[in-house]
Design an enzyme around this catalytic site. Structure first.
Site, PDB file in Angstrom:
ATOM      1  N   SER A   1      18.654 -23.709 -67.233  1.00 48.09           N
ATOM      2  CA  SER A   1      17.447 -22.888 -67.327  1.00 48.09           C
ATOM      3  C   SER A   1      16.201 -23.759 -67.403  1.00 48.09           C
ATOM      4  CB  SER A   1      17.539 -22.019 -68.591  1.00 48.09           C
ATOM      5  OG  SER A   1      16.297 -21.410 -68.866  1.00 48.09           O
TER       6      SER A   1
ATOM      7  N   LYS B   1      21.339 -25.119 -73.678  1.00 48.88           N
ATOM      8  CA  LYS B   1      21.257 -25.445 -72.245  1.00 48.88           C
ATOM      9  C   LYS B   1      21.032 -26.940 -72.078  1.00 48.88           C
ATOM     10  CE  LYS B   1      21.865 -21.444 -70.349  1.00 48.88           C
ATOM     11  NZ  LYS B   1      23.140 -21.176 -69.653  1.00 48.88           N
TER      12      LYS B   1
ATOM     13  N   TYR C   1      19.078 -21.216 -78.318  1.00 48.27           N
ATOM     14  CA  TYR C   1      19.615 -20.887 -76.974  1.00 48.27           C
ATOM     15  C   TYR C   1      19.178 -21.965 -75.979  1.00 48.27           C
ATOM     16  CZ  TYR C   1      19.313 -19.279 -72.228  1.00 48.27           C
ATOM     17  OH  TYR C   1      19.389 -19.236 -70.858  1.00 48.27           O
TER      18      TYR C   1
END
Ligand code: WQD
Length: 342
Positions: free
Chosen positions: A127, A156, A152
């Site tokens: 992302s 990644k 979160y």
């Protein structure tokens, strides 16, 4: 011999669109998903679009024994696309241990399986969140990553490092991390799309639910940013364009066209749109008037980001093609079908 691709998280939003594109490119697909954020009827809809129901197994990839058992029975997998992860930015702040355990252990169990059963190729769903708020725009693949704004986002970043270090240590592995900007829209058939559980955190599903009468009013999180209309800017990419890029990445690995063991590509359109431009763009594309209000900024939001797509365009021979209005209309058509609105 038809090559078999494992798609983890394949009943999810981007995963389901990628399964369809893989099938239409002639691959056979097996999906692994724990159905924590999606449902089995996505497989019916995939079958309705492509004519083929993918093989499916339900389990959580953070379970090492179940993941090993799966790989022992699927040693003919030619490549893996790994989507399965918890992905709600706000929720990750509240339950970080769940996010680190689920997102990091899943990838490590997959890599263990690849090493044990000789499966070389992995495409990882990353992302643009790894860039944080870039100092310079547009963002290229060599733009330095920054500390993530959320657990979160940090999963990644750490997962990219786990993949890169594993490829360095085990040269039989090769992998590509695809850094998505903001995926939006739905398949033109309106049979698959984004269906967040509960109140949508992301802008476009909130807009389509508001247009369908499920949400009273859209909150625009801030109009006092350093942008032309004051609202925050993102690079919104059509989910089908994004899915097609995964087929290209898989073929790059299968045909050994990769130029390094570990590669990274930005998947965006190269265009930045503000929240207010998305709101007005939706109204123009659909003819539906939206009820919105300007409220305070959302914690953790960055101001603006959009991609420099030249490397992906040149190296992958891939470019996002669908325009914003067509994409917003596809999201609305999907929402209308889900809610039974003519
Ligand atoms: C976009 C813009 C909001 C909702 C996140 C993740 C990213 C990816 C996509 C998973 C922002 C504004 C939003 C609303 C609003 N997720 N907004 N009102 O935060 O850019 O990216 O989702 O892979 O990794 O970080 O996407 O859609 O939440 O927000 O004004 O009700 O819309 O403030 O400026 P975001 P988003």
């Amino acid at each position: 011999m038809t090559k078999k691709i494992l798609v983890t998280g394949g009943t999810g939003y981007i995963g389901s669109h990628t399964v369809v594109e893989l099938q239409q490119a002639g691959y056979s697909v097996v999906v692994v998903d724990d159905l924590s954020n999606s449902s089995l009827d996505v497989l019916d809809n995939i079958e309705q679009i492509s004519g083929t129901r993918p093989a499916f197994e339900q389990f959580n990839l953070a379970d090492a024994a179940q993941t090993d058992d799966f790989f022992s029975r699927n040693q003919d997998i030619a490549a893996i696309i790994h989507f399965a992860a918890s992905k709600a930015v706000g929720e990750s702040v509240k339950i970080p241990l769940h996010y680190y355990r689920n997102n990091l252990v899943s990838l490590m169990n997959i890599l263990d399986g690849q090493l044990k059963y000789n499966i070389s190729n992995l495409v990882f769903s990353s992302s643009c969140t790894v860039y944080g708020q870039p100092d310079k725009l547009p963002v290229t693949e060599s733009t330095p990553r920054k500390d993530a704004e959320s657990p979160y986002g940090n999963t990644k970043r750490v997962n990219e490092d786990i993949l890169q270090d594993s490829i360095k240590a085990y040269p039989q592995l090769k992998g590509i991390a695809l850094r998505y900007f903001n995926p939006i829209g739905a398949h033109p058939s309106a049979l698959i799309g984004e269906l967040p559980l509960g109140v949508p955190q992301n802008l476009v599903p909130f807009i389509t639910q508001a247009a369908a009468g499920l949400r009273e009013q859209i909150s625009v999180f801030g109009d006092d940013y350093d942008t032309p209309d004051g609202s925050a800017i993102r690079d919104y990419i059509n989910v089908v364009d994004l899915a097609k890029a995964h087929v290209v990445a898989i073929e790059r690995l299968l045909q050994n066209k990769n130029k390094a063991g570990y590669e990274v590509f930005n998947l965006g359109t190269g265009n930045g749109y503000s929240v207010l431009e998305i709101v007005h763009g939706f109204e123009k594309a659909t003819g539906v008037k939206l009820n919105y209000k300007i409220v305070g900024r959302r914690a953790g939001d960055i101001v603006k980001i959009w991609a420099d797509t030249s490397y992906a365009n040149k190296e992958l021979g891939w470019k996002a093609e669908k325009g914003l209005e067509e994409t917003l209309l596809s999201a609305w058509n999907w929402e209308k079908r889900v809610r039974g609105i003519n």
